[in-house]
Design an enzyme around this catalytic site. Structure first.
Site, PDB file in Angstrom:
ATOM      1  N   TYR A 150       0.821  -1.223   0.000  1.00 34.90           N
ATOM      2  CA  TYR A 150       0.000   0.000   0.000  1.00 34.90           C
ATOM      3  C   TYR A 150       0.852   1.269   0.000  1.00 34.90           C
ATOM      4  O   TYR A 150       0.518   2.252   0.665  1.00 34.90           O
ATOM      5  CB  TYR A 150      -0.919   0.040   1.226  1.00 34.90           C
ATOM      6  CG  TYR A 150      -2.063  -0.965   1.235  1.00 34.90           C
ATOM      7  CD1 TYR A 150      -2.394  -1.711   0.114  1.00 34.90           C
ATOM      8  CD2 TYR A 150      -2.827  -1.126   2.391  1.00 34.90           C
ATOM      9  CE1 TYR A 150      -3.438  -2.617   0.152  1.00 34.90           C
ATOM     10  CE2 TYR A 150      -3.875  -2.035   2.424  1.00 34.90           C
ATOM     11  CZ  TYR A 150      -4.179  -2.777   1.304  1.00 34.90           C
ATOM     12  OH  TYR A 150      -5.209  -3.672   1.349  1.00 34.90           O
ATOM     13  N   GLY A 151       1.950   1.265  -0.743  1.00 35.57           N
ATOM     14  CA  GLY A 151       2.755   2.484  -0.869  1.00 35.57           C
ATOM     15  C   GLY A 151       3.262   2.953   0.475  1.00 35.57           C
ATOM     16  O   GLY A 151       3.845   2.180   1.234  1.00 35.57           O
TER      17      GLY A 151
END
Lengths: 318, 45
Positions: free
Chosen positions: A62-63
């Site tokens: 998720y970055g």
């Protein structure tokens, strides 16, 4: 049906106590072009925790979400249930940086621990089935991490029911850590999990954690039949994604939304609240995700006891 | 806010899915006759 955040439930067959709504963090961070700025993410986190929320969901894929969550959680880490996921690609071009393998598992967990600024994860999911890694390698790797104290409980998502069933059986027979939770998309527009995944979870002691409880925003009632025509894919909006990429705005789904709107009007609540309530009435469901609405959508749901609906905003899988 | 039984039933009905194999077969009348012959036997959960 109470889904107050401080009305805690057991997570599957574990002794872990979690809020009946998990805070999704896939939209923490702006690299994807449609996430939350840090200040907005912080406000959402604080509001969730102040109301007793303790169940935070993130993933190595998720970055910057894990790093932001780690920063927000720092001064109250022990009272939170931090869940993350491994098995999505971490380095393009490196085949050992993706999938369920032992090598990727250990490296991915070390990355998550570092980003989250903690020395243990409360819950680790295998994020996406890879159709490659032997199940014994996955289960033994997960159990080793539990024995090392780096992970407290293990779980799974986006995997065929028959694989999960045999994995749980192997784990039980060998005394390895069982899978205690299952994530899948589950909502009024996506109920196919009722065929096998959800009965399996009930029978084998996995908590059902639905993601996309509002079907990417469709169950907020923001789209109507007038919207069906004339939306192009790749126009950079959630609307374009729902219509063209996912193909979820169909006559059949709009029929469901119509009934949901009727029920919501009778209750004096929003369609989003009624849709979440439908999920929480299912005794097999432990804790749906919820997430901030995207700023380009219609915004929060007034009167929602928990501050707003979930809104899926990045690309699948969640 | 709490949904009523009737409201839950309306939502269940409009959003119902085809259960597919083998689930549709197993709850059908034919299998009911083959397996139970009219007896009432409680299923586990």
């Amino acid at each position: 049906m109470s889904f107050a955040l401080d009305n805690y439930r057991l997570l599957g067959r574990s002794g872990l106590r979690v809020s009946p709504l998990a805070l999704g963090t896939a939209t923490f961070g702006t690299e994807t072009g449609w996430g939350a700025e840090k200040d907005d993410a912080r406000r959402l986190f604080d509001r969730y925790v102040e109301r007793g929320g303790n169940f935070l969901d993130t993933a190595v894929g998720y970055g910057s979400a894990e790093s932001l969550l780690g920063e927000f959680a720092r001064d109250r880490r022990e009272s939170l249930v931090l869940a993350t996921k491994y098995s999505t690609l971490r380095r393009p071009g490196d085949p050992n940086s993706t999938g369920g393998s032992r090598k990727n598992l250990l490296a991915s967990v070390h990355t998550s621990l570092q980003r989250l600024g903690t020395d243990y994860l409360d819950l680790l999911y295998l994020h996406v089935w890879d159709f490659t890694t032997p199940v014994e390698e996955i289960l033994r790797g997960l159990d080793d991490l539990v024995r090392q104290g780096k992970v407290l409980h293990v779980a799974i998502s986006n995997t065929p029911a028959w694989q999960i069933s045999r994995m749980q059986t192997i784990a039980d027979l060998r005394g390895w850590s069982p899978l205690v939770a299952l994530q899948l998309e589950y909502n009024l527009l996506e109920r196919t999990g009722e065929r096998d995944l959800i009965p399996m979870a009930r029978e084998m002691g996995l908590a059902v954690i639905p993601y996309s409880p509002l079907a990417g925003g469709l169950l907020t009632g923001k789209y109507s039949r007038a919207d069906v025509a004339g939306v192009a894919s790749g126009d950079g909006t959630r609307k374009g994604f729902n219509f063209a990429a996912l193909g979820t705005v169909t006559e059949r789904n709009l029929d469901v939304v119509d009934i949901l709107k009727e029920v919501a009007a009778e209750q004096g609540c929003t369609p989003a609240q009624a849709g979440l309530s439908w999920l929480l009435h299912n005794p097999d469901v432990t804790a749906p995700h919820y997430r901030r609405p995207h700023p380009r959508t219609t915004g929060g749901q007034p009167g929602c006891p928990d501050g707003g609906p979930h809104h899926r905003a990045a690309s699948p899988p969640r | 806010m709490d949904l009523t039984t009737a409201q839950l039933a309306r939502l269940d009905e409009v959003s119902a899915i085809d259960p597919g194999q083998p689930h549709a077969l197993l709850v059908g009348d034919h299998i009911g006759n083959v397996m139970r012959g009219g007896m009432k036997i409680q299923a586990s959960r």
